[in-house]
Motif scaffolding. Structure first.
Motif, PDB file in Angstrom:
ATOM      1  N   ASP A 182       0.827  -1.205   0.000  1.00 40.84           N
ATOM      2  CA  ASP A 182       0.000   0.000   0.000  1.00 40.84           C
ATOM      3  C   ASP A 182       0.863   1.257   0.000  1.00 40.84           C
ATOM      4  N   GLN A 183       1.897   1.230   0.821  1.00 41.35           N
ATOM      5  CA  GLN A 183       2.803   2.375   0.881  1.00 41.35           C
ATOM      6  C   GLN A 183       3.479   2.612  -0.472  1.00 41.35           C
ATOM      7  N   GLN A 184       3.844   1.529  -1.136  1.00 33.29           N
ATOM      8  CA  GLN A 184       4.446   1.662  -2.464  1.00 33.29           C
ATOM      9  C   GLN A 184       3.440   2.202  -3.475  1.00 33.29           C
ATOM     10  N   LEU A 185       2.212   1.673  -3.422  1.00 29.96           N
ATOM     11  CA  LEU A 185       1.186   2.137  -4.352  1.00 29.96           C
ATOM     12  C   LEU A 185       0.856   3.610  -4.141  1.00 29.96           C
ATOM     13  N   GLU A 186       0.989   4.065  -2.901  1.00 32.91           N
ATOM     14  CA  GLU A 186       0.766   5.480  -2.601  1.00 32.91           C
ATOM     15  C   GLU A 186       1.972   6.338  -2.984  1.00 32.91           C
ATOM     16  N   GLY A 187       3.078   5.701  -3.370  1.00 33.00           N
ATOM     17  CA  GLY A 187       4.281   6.440  -3.735  1.00 33.00           C
ATOM     18  C   GLY A 187       5.096   6.923  -2.548  1.00 33.00           C
ATOM     19  N   LYS A 188       4.815   6.393  -1.354  1.00 34.90           N
ATOM     20  CA  LYS A 188       5.509   6.845  -0.148  1.00 34.90           C
ATOM     21  C   LYS A 188       6.809   6.091   0.099  1.00 34.90           C
ATOM     22  N   ILE A 189       6.914   4.887  -0.421  1.00 38.07           N
ATOM     23  CA  ILE A 189       8.132   4.084  -0.256  1.00 38.07           C
ATOM     24  C   ILE A 189       8.573   3.607  -1.623  1.00 38.07           C
ATOM     25  N   THR A 190       9.852   3.836  -1.951  1.00 37.93           N
ATOM     26  CA  THR A 190      10.357   3.467  -3.273  1.00 37.93           C
ATOM     27  C   THR A 190      11.663   2.694  -3.214  1.00 37.93           C
ATOM     28  N   SER A 191      12.215   2.485  -2.011  1.00 37.08           N
ATOM     29  CA  SER A 191      13.502   1.792  -1.913  1.00 37.08           C
ATOM     30  C   SER A 191      13.458   0.709  -0.848  1.00 37.08           C
ATOM     31  N   ARG A 192      14.349  -0.256  -0.962  1.00 37.63           N
ATOM     32  CA  ARG A 192      14.442  -1.341   0.015  1.00 37.63           C
ATOM     33  C   ARG A 192      14.811  -0.799   1.394  1.00 37.63           C
ATOM     34  N   GLU A 193      15.719   0.140   1.435  1.00 35.08           N
ATOM     35  CA  GLU A 193      16.154   0.681   2.721  1.00 35.08           C
ATOM     36  C   GLU A 193      14.985   1.340   3.453  1.00 35.08           C
ATOM     37  N   ARG A 194      14.203   2.125   2.706  1.00 33.34           N
ATOM     38  CA  ARG A 194      13.053   2.787   3.332  1.00 33.34           C
ATOM     39  C   ARG A 194      12.003   1.773   3.758  1.00 33.34           C
ATOM     40  N   ALA A 195      11.872   0.692   2.987  1.00 31.84           N
ATOM     41  CA  ALA A 195      10.910  -0.348   3.336  1.00 31.84           C
ATOM     42  C   ALA A 195      11.298  -1.024   4.647  1.00 31.84           C
ATOM     43  N   LEU A 196      12.562  -1.371   4.792  1.00 31.60           N
ATOM     44  CA  LEU A 196      13.026  -2.008   6.031  1.00 31.60           C
ATOM     45  C   LEU A 196      12.827  -1.073   7.221  1.00 31.60           C
ATOM     46  N   GLU A 197      13.138   0.186   7.028  1.00 27.39           N
ATOM     47  CA  GLU A 197      12.972   1.171   8.100  1.00 27.39           C
ATOM     48  C   GLU A 197      11.506   1.289   8.506  1.00 27.39           C
ATOM     49  N   TRP A 198      10.617   1.303   7.494  1.00 23.17           N
ATOM     50  CA  TRP A 198       9.188   1.437   7.784  1.00 23.17           C
ATOM     51  C   TRP A 198       8.674   0.242   8.579  1.00 23.17           C
ATOM     52  N   VAL A 199       9.091  -0.962   8.212  1.00 22.33           N
ATOM     53  CA  VAL A 199       8.647  -2.153   8.939  1.00 22.33           C
ATOM     54  C   VAL A 199       9.139  -2.104  10.384  1.00 22.33           C
ATOM     55  N   ARG A 200      10.392  -1.720  10.577  1.00 19.23           N
ATOM     56  CA  ARG A 200      10.922  -1.637  11.954  1.00 19.23           C
ATOM     57  C   ARG A 200      10.098  -0.650  12.779  1.00 19.23           C
ATOM     58  N   ASN A 201       9.773   0.478  12.183  1.00 20.09           N
ATOM     59  CA  ASN A 201       9.033   1.499  12.914  1.00 20.09           C
ATOM     60  C   ASN A 201       7.590   1.090  13.199  1.00 20.09           C
ATOM     61  N   GLN A 202       7.004   0.356  12.273  1.00 17.26           N
ATOM     62  CA  GLN A 202       5.579   0.044  12.394  1.00 17.26           C
ATOM     63  C   GLN A 202       5.295  -1.272  13.118  1.00 17.26           C
ATOM     64  N   TYR A 203       6.189  -2.242  12.978  1.00 18.35           N
ATOM     65  CA  TYR A 203       5.854  -3.582  13.439  1.00 18.35           C
ATOM     66  C   TYR A 203       6.815  -4.191  14.462  1.00 18.35           C
ATOM     67  N   VAL A 204       8.040  -3.714  14.529  1.00 18.35           N
ATOM     68  CA  VAL A 204       8.999  -4.339  15.449  1.00 18.35           C
ATOM     69  C   VAL A 204       9.007  -3.567  16.757  1.00 18.35           C
ATOM     70  N   ARG A 205       8.573  -4.218  17.839  1.00 23.49           N
ATOM     71  CA  ARG A 205       8.545  -3.609  19.170  1.00 23.49           C
ATOM     72  C   ARG A 205       9.816  -3.958  19.908  1.00 23.49           C
ATOM     73  N   GLU A 206      10.186  -3.095  20.817  1.00 20.96           N
ATOM     74  CA  GLU A 206      11.413  -3.355  21.582  1.00 20.96           C
ATOM     75  C   GLU A 206      11.315  -4.633  22.392  1.00 20.96           C
TER      76      GLU A 206
END
Length: 464
Positions: A427-451
């Motif tokens: 969805d983020q890619q379709l919205e044009g908000k994420i376009t690179s692997r690095e940004r994708a990994l960062e987004w997953v860490r921020n959204q789904y990985v808890r301490e």
């Protein structure tokens, strides 16, 4: 017996390879001392100037004699006198002149007796289908007044309507199909018998009913076909759910054309001709859920008729013995036909997912016809067309930037959450908000990985 001489150009209507092979069959049989003629639909269509796609041949030769004369044959129905002769990869059905015995099951004759040419003509269903053509002499042979009915544009049984329709109950439906296909009227006595025997149609297999129904719906005048099916009582017998749409009122501000059945009929009229069987059935069934969901509050409403219609469409398609793939597409078309209403308010990701459906052209055509047969507003249709032009293929199907292995490397445990993460990321890619692997990994860490590594999505993930 009546005859009619053909002009020199009539046979030229037939595609050359098809005609040459058929003439080879007839000449080979004639050289061996047998009578052989073109039979049935090919003769009718030639006289009407219609396209010819296959040629059936009737002959005095017995099946064994036919097999002996040609190097390649297929014995599809020797018991009934039918052999397929293959010439240059084209199949020709060659049938021995015959008389059929009684029909105990409304479909199959209990016996077959080989007979003469006139007797064969008189056992056929309708007069316009009982014509023979000697292609060597270019002469049409008529034993049943088929030429008269062809000139008058009439569908009439050969002999007694009661006897002909009793023999094979499918002829009830075939009368309607030929009337629509040829633009003919059904002769009054024949039509009266069609009405009387409509309820007996269920003695016929659903596969045969389905094939005739689809020919009507994909033919040149499906709207008239629906009228005849309804008026004759056939529709009530084979598709009572569709017959139930007759007389169901609709809100005039959205449907000035009339009731649900009138609307559906008008869609076929607006289409001209629908060649795709799945789309034709989707048009027929798209509002089949309206009768059971009808309510009247501040106005006439059909809440959830798309979902109910999809359920009913699946049941009907199974009754018609359609394949799983065909059923899935028709149910999809029926169940999604209201998706166009909010397209201009959809999130870009939702819109792109919708427009990238493999059968989006069929969805668009169903919606277009739905609009044309009601309020006439094609705004959503044109909006989707413009977006399809605007979006590139990659924009609608972006490459996957990360995989499940990446999620495992982050410490997440495989399970249903993985599908949700990857879908949200797309969805983020379709919205044009994420376009690179690095940004994708960062987004997953921020959204789904808890301490605490609990694999529970963080509250921020809801914003996606």
């Amino acid at each position: 017996m009546a005859t009619r001489q053909l002009g020199p150009s009539v046979l030229a209507q037939i595609p050359s390879p098809l005609l040459e092979g058929a003439l080879t069959v007839v000449k080979t049989l004639a050289d061996a001392g047998h009578r052989a003629v073109f039979a049935g639909g090919v003769v009718r269509d030639l006289l009407l100037g219609n396209a010819v796609s296959d040629i059936d041949i009737a002959t005095s030769a017995l099946p064994a004699e036919v097999e002996a004369l040609f190097p390649k044959t297929i014995a599809v129905g020797k018991h009934f006198g039918v052999v397929i002769v293959v010439i240059d990869s084209i199949n020709y059905e060659v049938a021995t002149f015959r008389i059929e015995g009684g029909y105990v099951d409304g479909r199959h004759p209990v016996s077959v007796r080989f007979a003469g040419e006139e007797e064969d003509a008189r056992r056929r269903d309708f007069t316009v289908n009982a014509l023979f053509l000697d292609p060597l002499e270019k002469t049409v042979i008529d034993y049943t007044d088929g030429l008269i009915d062809l000139d008058r544009r009439v569908i009439r049984t050969v002999g007694s309507p009661t006897q002909r329709l009793e023999e094979d109950k499918l002829r009830v439906l075939r009368a309607v199909r030929f009337a629509c296909q040829l633009g003919f009227e059904i002769e009054p006595e024949t039509y009266a018998e069609v009405k009387r025997q409509a309820k007996k149609l269920l003695q016929v297999s659903w596969e045969r009913i389905r094939d005739e129904l689809i020919r009507i719906l994909t033919g040149p005048d499906a709207a008239r076909g629906l009228d005849l099916l309804a008026d004759s009582g056939i529709l009530e017998v084979i598709l009572p759910e569709v017959d139930a749409m007759r007389g169901i009122p609709q809100p005039p501000e959205f449907h000035p054309e009339g009731d649900v059945f009138v609307h559906t009929r008008l869609m076929f009229k607006k289409a001209g001709q629908i060649s795709d069987p799945n789309l034709a059935l989707a048009v027929l069934l798209h509002d089949v859920g309206k009768p059971p969901t009808l309510s009247v509050r501040e106005r006439i409403r059909f809440d959830g008729h798309d979902r109910k219609g999809a359920e009913m469409a699946e049941s009907i398609c199974r009754r018609l013995r359609l394949s799983g793939e065909e059923i899935a597409e028709i149910v999809d078309l029926v169940g999604e036909h209201l998706r166009f209403i909010p397209v201009q308010e959809m999130r870009e990701s939702t819109l792109k997912r919708f427009l990238r459906k493999h059968n989006i052209e069929k969805h668009l055509e169903l919606h277009r016809l739905d609009c044309l047969a009601s309020h006439g507003d094609l705004t959503s249709y044109h909006f989707c067309r413009a977006k399809l032009e605007e979006f590139s293929r990659e924009a609608m199907r972006p490459p996957r930037l990360i995989s499940g292995y990446d999620l495992i490397a982050m410490g997440l445990t495989p399970g249903p959450l993985f599908s949700r993460i990857l879908a949200d990321l797309e969805d983020q890619q379709l919205e044009g908000k994420i376009t690179s692997r690095e940004r994708a990994l960062e987004w997953v860490r921020n959204q789904y990985v808890r301490e605490d590594d609990s694999n529970v999505p963080s509250p921020e993930s809801k914003e996606s």
